[in-house]
Scaffold this active site. Structure first.
Site, PDB file in Angstrom:
ATOM      1  N   PHE A 131      17.377  41.477  48.219  1.00  0.00           N
ATOM      2  CA  PHE A 131      18.352  42.419  47.676  1.00  0.00           C
ATOM      3  C   PHE A 131      18.736  42.005  46.267  1.00  0.00           C
ATOM      4  O   PHE A 131      19.241  40.908  46.057  1.00  0.00           O
ATOM      5  CB  PHE A 131      19.613  42.474  48.560  1.00  0.00           C
ATOM      6  CG  PHE A 131      19.375  43.188  49.853  1.00  0.00           C
ATOM      7  CD1 PHE A 131      18.672  42.572  50.889  1.00  0.00           C
ATOM      8  CD2 PHE A 131      19.824  44.491  50.043  1.00  0.00           C
ATOM      9  CE1 PHE A 131      18.425  43.235  52.079  1.00  0.00           C
ATOM     10  CE2 PHE A 131      19.583  45.168  51.232  1.00  0.00           C
ATOM     11  CZ  PHE A 131      18.883  44.543  52.249  1.00  0.00           C
ATOM     12  N   ALA A 132      18.476  42.906  45.314  1.00  0.00           N
ATOM     13  CA  ALA A 132      18.823  42.629  43.917  1.00  0.00           C
ATOM     14  C   ALA A 132      19.788  43.726  43.487  1.00  0.00           C
ATOM     15  O   ALA A 132      19.408  44.720  42.880  1.00  0.00           O
ATOM     16  CB  ALA A 132      17.572  42.619  43.054  1.00  0.00           C
TER      17      ALA A 132
ATOM     18  N   TYR B 100      22.310  40.862  40.085  1.00  0.00           N
ATOM     19  CA  TYR B 100      21.346  39.996  40.783  1.00  0.00           C
ATOM     20  C   TYR B 100      19.892  40.335  40.430  1.00  0.00           C
ATOM     21  O   TYR B 100      18.993  39.573  40.760  1.00  0.00           O
ATOM     22  CB  TYR B 100      21.558  40.058  42.306  1.00  0.00           C
ATOM     23  CG  TYR B 100      22.681  39.142  42.778  1.00  0.00           C
ATOM     24  CD1 TYR B 100      24.017  39.490  42.561  1.00  0.00           C
ATOM     25  CD2 TYR B 100      22.406  37.940  43.417  1.00  0.00           C
ATOM     26  CE1 TYR B 100      25.045  38.646  42.986  1.00  0.00           C
ATOM     27  CE2 TYR B 100      23.434  37.101  43.838  1.00  0.00           C
ATOM     28  CZ  TYR B 100      24.742  37.460  43.624  1.00  0.00           C
ATOM     29  OH  TYR B 100      25.753  36.625  44.031  1.00  0.00           O
TER      30      TYR B 100
ATOM     31  N   ASP C 200      17.591  35.604  50.389  1.00  0.00           N
ATOM     32  CA  ASP C 200      18.430  35.803  49.205  1.00  0.00           C
ATOM     33  C   ASP C 200      17.538  35.855  47.975  1.00  0.00           C
ATOM     34  O   ASP C 200      16.480  35.224  47.947  1.00  0.00           O
ATOM     35  CB  ASP C 200      19.360  34.600  49.022  1.00  0.00           C
ATOM     36  CG  ASP C 200      20.657  34.725  49.796  1.00  0.00           C
ATOM     37  OD1 ASP C 200      20.784  35.657  50.621  1.00  0.00           O
ATOM     38  OD2 ASP C 200      21.540  33.877  49.569  1.00  0.00           O
ATOM     39  N   VAL C 201      18.008  36.539  46.946  1.00  0.00           N
ATOM     40  CA  VAL C 201      17.203  36.648  45.720  1.00  0.00           C
ATOM     41  C   VAL C 201      17.512  35.531  44.720  1.00  0.00           C
ATOM     42  O   VAL C 201      16.688  35.216  43.855  1.00  0.00           O
ATOM     43  CB  VAL C 201      17.390  38.028  45.059  1.00  0.00           C
ATOM     44  CG1 VAL C 201      18.795  38.152  44.428  1.00  0.00           C
ATOM     45  CG2 VAL C 201      16.311  38.309  44.042  1.00  0.00           C
ATOM     46  N   ASP C 202      18.692  34.908  44.851  1.00  0.00           N
ATOM     47  CA  ASP C 202      19.054  33.853  43.875  1.00  0.00           C
ATOM     48  C   ASP C 202      18.396  32.535  44.274  1.00  0.00           C
ATOM     49  O   ASP C 202      19.041  31.505  44.446  1.00  0.00           O
ATOM     50  CB  ASP C 202      20.582  33.699  43.760  1.00  0.00           C
ATOM     51  CG  ASP C 202      21.258  33.533  45.100  1.00  0.00           C
ATOM     52  OD1 ASP C 202      20.600  33.718  46.144  1.00  0.00           O
ATOM     53  OD2 ASP C 202      22.464  33.207  45.124  1.00  0.00           O
TER      54      ASP C 202
ATOM     55  N   THR D 142      30.820  25.615  60.206  1.00  0.00           N
ATOM     56  CA  THR D 142      31.776  26.618  59.693  1.00  0.00           C
ATOM     57  C   THR D 142      31.559  27.988  60.340  1.00  0.00           C
ATOM     58  O   THR D 142      31.449  29.006  59.669  1.00  0.00           O
ATOM     59  CB  THR D 142      31.684  26.708  58.152  1.00  0.00           C
ATOM     60  OG1 THR D 142      30.307  26.915  57.782  1.00  0.00           O
ATOM     61  CG2 THR D 142      32.197  25.452  57.496  1.00  0.00           C
TER      62      THR D 142
ATOM     63  N   GLU E 273      26.603  35.823  57.553  1.00  0.00           N
ATOM     64  CA  GLU E 273      26.113  34.527  58.045  1.00  0.00           C
ATOM     65  C   GLU E 273      26.848  34.117  59.336  1.00  0.00           C
ATOM     66  O   GLU E 273      26.247  33.534  60.247  1.00  0.00           O
ATOM     67  CB  GLU E 273      26.299  33.454  56.968  1.00  0.00           C
ATOM     68  CG  GLU E 273      25.782  32.084  57.377  1.00  0.00           C
ATOM     69  CD  GLU E 273      25.866  31.084  56.239  1.00  0.00           C
ATOM     70  OE1 GLU E 273      24.945  31.065  55.398  1.00  0.00           O
ATOM     71  OE2 GLU E 273      26.860  30.321  56.192  1.00  0.00           O
TER      72      GLU E 273
HETATM   73  C1  GAL Z   1      28.068  26.985  51.495  1.00  0.00           C
HETATM   74  C2  GAL Z   1      27.234  28.183  51.062  1.00  0.00           C
HETATM   75  C3  GAL Z   1      27.822  29.440  51.649  1.00  0.00           C
HETATM   76  C4  GAL Z   1      27.965  29.295  53.164  1.00  0.00           C
HETATM   77  C5  GAL Z   1      28.771  28.059  53.462  1.00  0.00           C
HETATM   78  C6  GAL Z   1      28.962  27.840  54.957  1.00  0.00           C
HETATM   79  O1  GAL Z   1      27.460  25.804  51.068  1.00  0.00           O
HETATM   80  O2  GAL Z   1      27.268  28.288  49.649  1.00  0.00           O
HETATM   81  O3  GAL Z   1      26.998  30.545  51.361  1.00  0.00           O
HETATM   82  O4  GAL Z   1      26.697  29.196  53.753  1.00  0.00           O
HETATM   83  O5  GAL Z   1      28.168  26.921  52.892  1.00  0.00           O
HETATM   84  O6  GAL Z   1      29.885  26.829  55.198  1.00  0.00           O
HETATM   85 MN    MN Z   2      22.349  32.983  47.697  1.00  0.00          MN
END
Ligand code: GAL
Ligand code: MN
Length: 349
Positions: A117-118, A122, A207-209, A241, A299
């Site tokens: 996805f751009a 992006y 991801d594109v980045d 997380t 995510e």
């Molecule tokens: C970061 C990342 C985020 C997300 C997060 C989860 O390092 O940049 O996109 O994945 O971790 O804790």
């Molecule tokens: Mn990314």
């Protein structure tokens, strides 16, 4: 010895010709009405190809299979987990042989779809992304790059090798980067059903980045695969997380969870990716209606999904690395790397 599929098909064709000849020349002896007994008879009576035909076939069709024998008592990697408790391989350098995998994959004549996805600014990442993909992604195989963008005129022209195509899919944007990120699930599920199912066997959604920095090949393909987050592969479950608020559809209790997966690269067959993205999109919409947004957007929903629908293969952090995390000893390759970006200048622009 591995018999090639072509060789087996060849035998199959010989078999069919034989059955046909018998049918034509044997008058009434094979009755169509009694298929079971006629099949059984055919099976018992089938004349095997003569030895010299077999030898010819063996010489023409069978590739040489020269490589180091797998060692039962000496696993290739002793420093990392190579298999989950549900028997999904975890892909690390040294655990597989690309030649065997490429040979098997070639016989299937499949195409792989790489989705990216751009949206908005992006698009600036596309050139490096595509150029490095041409060097390292599924080398020697057929690839369709599906580029979702709201700025089709800004998609750079990149020289492509044979069997590789760019498909630009124009889609809408959203004001918030969080929304853009989450809506990927909706767009992927829609296009999987509408288009990808007719064009490719597997989807790799990234991801594109990012840029490719080493080989990413067919070793990653499986029905459903996820990738270990480079920041959490050694972490304890309680520090993952995951979304921890029970009000969200992405909620995972503190005593559950296998791994923390990164949303930046996942995939599988088109059907499995369709099921995953549809389910995540629906969960995101329920959250939206309830006025809640999961801590790490899609995510978080992906992690919830993988808890209940276990991936059939898992990619090590070789496939999602950020040099900001250094170069640990266990990381033999850095295949897919985050491109540093100025968040303020890129997000929402
Ligand atoms: C970061 C990342 C985020 C997300 C997060 C989860 O390092 O940049 O996109 O994945 O971790 O804790
Ligand atoms: Mn990314």
């Amino acid at each position: 010895m591995i018999f090639s599929v072509k060789f087996l098909c060849y035998l199959d064709v010989l078999h069919d010709i034989w059955i046909y000849c018998r049918y034509v020349f044997s008058g009434t002896s094979s009755k169509v009405s009694d298929t079971t007994s006629s099949n059984t008879q055919d099976f018992h009576n089938i004349k095997q190809p003569s030895n010299h035909i077999l030898e010819d076939l063996l010489q023409i069709e069978l590739p040489r299979m020269i490589y180091t024998k797998p060692q039962i008592l000496k696993p290739p990697r002793c420093d990392v987990l190579m298999m989950t408790p549900w028997f999904a391989p975890i892909v690390w350098e040294g655990t597989y042989n690309s030649e065997i995998l490429n040979e098997q994959f070639q016989q299937r004549n499949d195409t792989v779809g790489l989705t990216v996805f751009a949206i908005k600014k992006y698009v600036v990442f596309l050139k490096t992304f595509l150029e490095t993909a041409e060097t390292y992604f599924m080398v020697g195989h057929r690839v369709n790059y599906y580029i979702f963008t709201d700025r089709p005129e800004e998609v750079p022209k990149v020289a492509l090798k044979e069997g590789r195509n760019v498909v630009v899919l124009q889609v809408q944007n959203y004001p918030r980067w969080q929304e853009i990120s989450m809506r990927r699930m909706e767009m992927l599920s829609y296009f999987s059903q509408q288009r990808f199912i007719n064009e490719v066997s597997y989807l790799v959604c990234v991801d594109v980045d990012m840029k490719f920095n080493d080989q990413v090949g067919v070793e990653i393909l499986s029905d459903l695969f996820g990738t270990l987050h480079p920041g959490f592969y050694t972490a304890e479950r309680r520090s993952f997380t995951y979304e921890r608020r029970p009000a969200s559809q992405a909620y995972v209790p503190s005593d559950e969870g296998d791994f923390y997966y990164m949303g930046s690269i996942f995939g599988g067959t088109v059907m499995e990716v369709y099921k995953l993205t549809k389910k995540c999109h629906e969960a995101i919409m329920v959250d939206k209606a309830n006025g809640i947004e999961a801590i790490w957007q899609e995510e978080s929903h992906l992690n919830k999904y993988f808890l209940y629908h276990k991936p059939t293969k898992i990619l090590s952090p070789e496939y999602m690395w950020d040099d900001y995390l250094g170069r640990p000893e266990i990381l033999k390759k850095r295949r897919f790397l985050a491109v540093p970006k100025n968040h303020a200048a890129i997000r929402n622009k």
